[in-house]
Each structure stands twice: as structure tokens, then as C-alpha cells.
Scaffold this motif. Structure first.
Motif, PDB file in Angstrom:
ATOM      1  N   PRO A 298      -7.791   6.228  -0.886  1.00  0.00           N
ATOM      2  CA  PRO A 298      -7.691   4.679  -0.032  1.00  0.00           C
ATOM      3  C   PRO A 298      -7.899   2.841  -0.609  1.00  0.00           C
TER       4      PRO A 298
ATOM      5  N   THR B 144       0.911   3.739  -2.795  1.00  0.00           N
ATOM      6  CA  THR B 144       0.631   5.592  -2.580  1.00  0.00           C
ATOM      7  C   THR B 144       1.609   6.201  -3.696  1.00  0.00           C
ATOM      8  N   GLU B 145       3.140   5.778  -3.162  1.00  0.00           N
ATOM      9  CA  GLU B 145       4.074   7.193  -3.767  1.00  0.00           C
ATOM     10  C   GLU B 145       3.437   6.824  -5.984  1.00  0.00           C
TER      11      GLU B 145
ATOM     12  N   ARG C  79      -6.217   2.034  -3.607  1.00  0.00           N
ATOM     13  CA  ARG C  79      -5.459   1.214  -3.282  1.00  0.00           C
ATOM     14  C   ARG C  79      -5.643  -0.135  -3.622  1.00  0.00           C
TER      15      ARG C  79
ATOM     16  N   LEU D 171       0.819  -1.441  -0.136  1.00  0.00           N
ATOM     17  CA  LEU D 171      -0.013  -0.190  -0.133  1.00  0.00           C
ATOM     18  C   LEU D 171       0.882   1.560   0.085  1.00  0.00           C
TER      19      LEU D 171
ATOM     20  N   PRO E  87      -0.613   9.348  -4.991  1.00  0.00           N
ATOM     21  CA  PRO E  87      -0.462  10.199  -4.379  1.00  0.00           C
ATOM     22  C   PRO E  87      -2.177  10.402  -3.419  1.00  0.00           C
TER      23      PRO E  87
END
Length: 181
Positions: free
Chosen positions: A144, A136-137, A147, A132, A140
Motif C-alpha cells: 500500500p 490496487t486493481e 501505491r 488507490l 493487487p
């Protein structure tokens, strides 16, 4: 200073790598020190001395497997987007030469859920957190939940791939999901 905190000896490193190759072929579920030691040119006594215990050796083997995973995840940094990241992850996971690592990962993930203490402690959560964080990287600003969905689809597809060996069908399912992102 204990053996675990001291710099690893060349022999310890050599035996860890040999043991890692062994568990990639044989798994960890029924790992017994005597057959492992015989297969890697050592003895149970030496393994216990170098790794402290069977659990200590298993922890080191799990860390070694995560190191392979993290090395790849680290190459995905940058804002490449969830779809691109997921596509590259799938290509890496689905490669035939990674099947032993993926099987080992699945085994360790499952064991850490049913045996949350000892050698397996935290393995499943740590890998979820790692993936995760990488996702996120890659994007960004992504929700959530998106992801998490990408991670869940990839995880489900590679579980299916390992169970069935059907790379065409599982790959098509991943690509269909990526088209929907």
C-alpha cells in the motif's frame, strides 16, 4: 419525489453539460449563478429549480468532473502493474486537452480540504480512494505504501505541471520515478 432523485430531464442534463464546460473554463471558486446562467442560456431561477441550490449545482458539477476521471480510471483495470498504470495516468493527465479538468480537480480538491462541509464534502478523500482502488486493481500484491507513493508522485507532478506548464520537466520526473519502481 425531489428533483435530485427524479430522472434528470433533458433540459437539466443539457444545462449541466453547459455549466460543466463553463466551469472548466472559469473554475468554481467565484461561481455566480447570474453570469453562469447568462453564459449557458438559462436563468438563475431555472438553475435553482433544477439543482435545488447553488451547492446542489456545485455537487452535480463535481460529480460530473469525477465521472470523466472515473471513466478513464475504469479503463485501467487489469493487472498491468503500478509502473504501467502510472505511465498511462500521466499521459492522460498531462495531455493539454485535460488541463481544464485537472485545474478544476485541483480547485475542488483544495476546497474540499478547507471547506469540508457542503458542496465540497468528501471530494478529496473520494478521489484518493478512487485512485488507490484503481492502483490496487493494477497491481493487487503491491505494498500500500508503494501505491500511495505512485499517487503522491503523480499528484505532485500534475500540480507542478498546472502551475508551470513545463510538461518536459514534470514528465521527466514522473518517468524517473517510474524507472525506480
Amino acid at each position: 419525489m425531489t428533483q435530485e432523485t427524479a430522472s434528470p430531464s433533458a433540459r437539466r442534463t443539457e444545462l449541466l453539460e453547459a455549466a460543466y464546460r463553463y466551469v472548466l473554463d472559469h473554475g468554481l471558486a467565484d461561481l455566480s449563478l447570474r453570469p453562469l446562467a447568462a453564459a449557458i442560456g438559462s436563468s438563475p431561477r431555472v438553475l435553482l429549480f433544477l439543482f435545488g441550490s447553488k451547492d446542489g449545482l456545485i455537487r452535480e458539477l463535481l460529480a460530473r468532473a469525477r465521472a470523466d476521471e472515473l471513466a478513464f480510471l475504469g479503463r485501467l483495470d487489469g493487472h498491468i502493474g503500478l509502473a504501467t498504470a502510472a505511465e498511462r495516468l500521466w499521459e492522460w493527465i498531462a495531455a493539454p486537452e485535460r488541463r481544464p479538468l485537472v485545474r478544476l480537480w485541483i480547485e475542488a480538491y483544495g476546497r474540499s480540504l478547507v471547506e469540508p462541509d457542503g458542496a465540497w464534502a468528501g471530494f478529496a478523500k473520494a478521489t484518493v480512494d478512487d485512485w488507490l482502488a484503481m492502483l490496487t486493481e493494477c497491481e493487487p500484491g503491491a505494498d500500500p505504501a508503494r501505491r500511495t507513493l505512485v499517487l503522491a508522485v503523480l499528484r505532485g507532478a500534475f500540480l507542478d505541471l498546472i502551475a508551470t506548464g513545463d510538461a518536459d520537466r514534470t514528465g521527466a520526473a514522473v518517468r524517473l520515478h517510474l524507472d525506480l519502481l
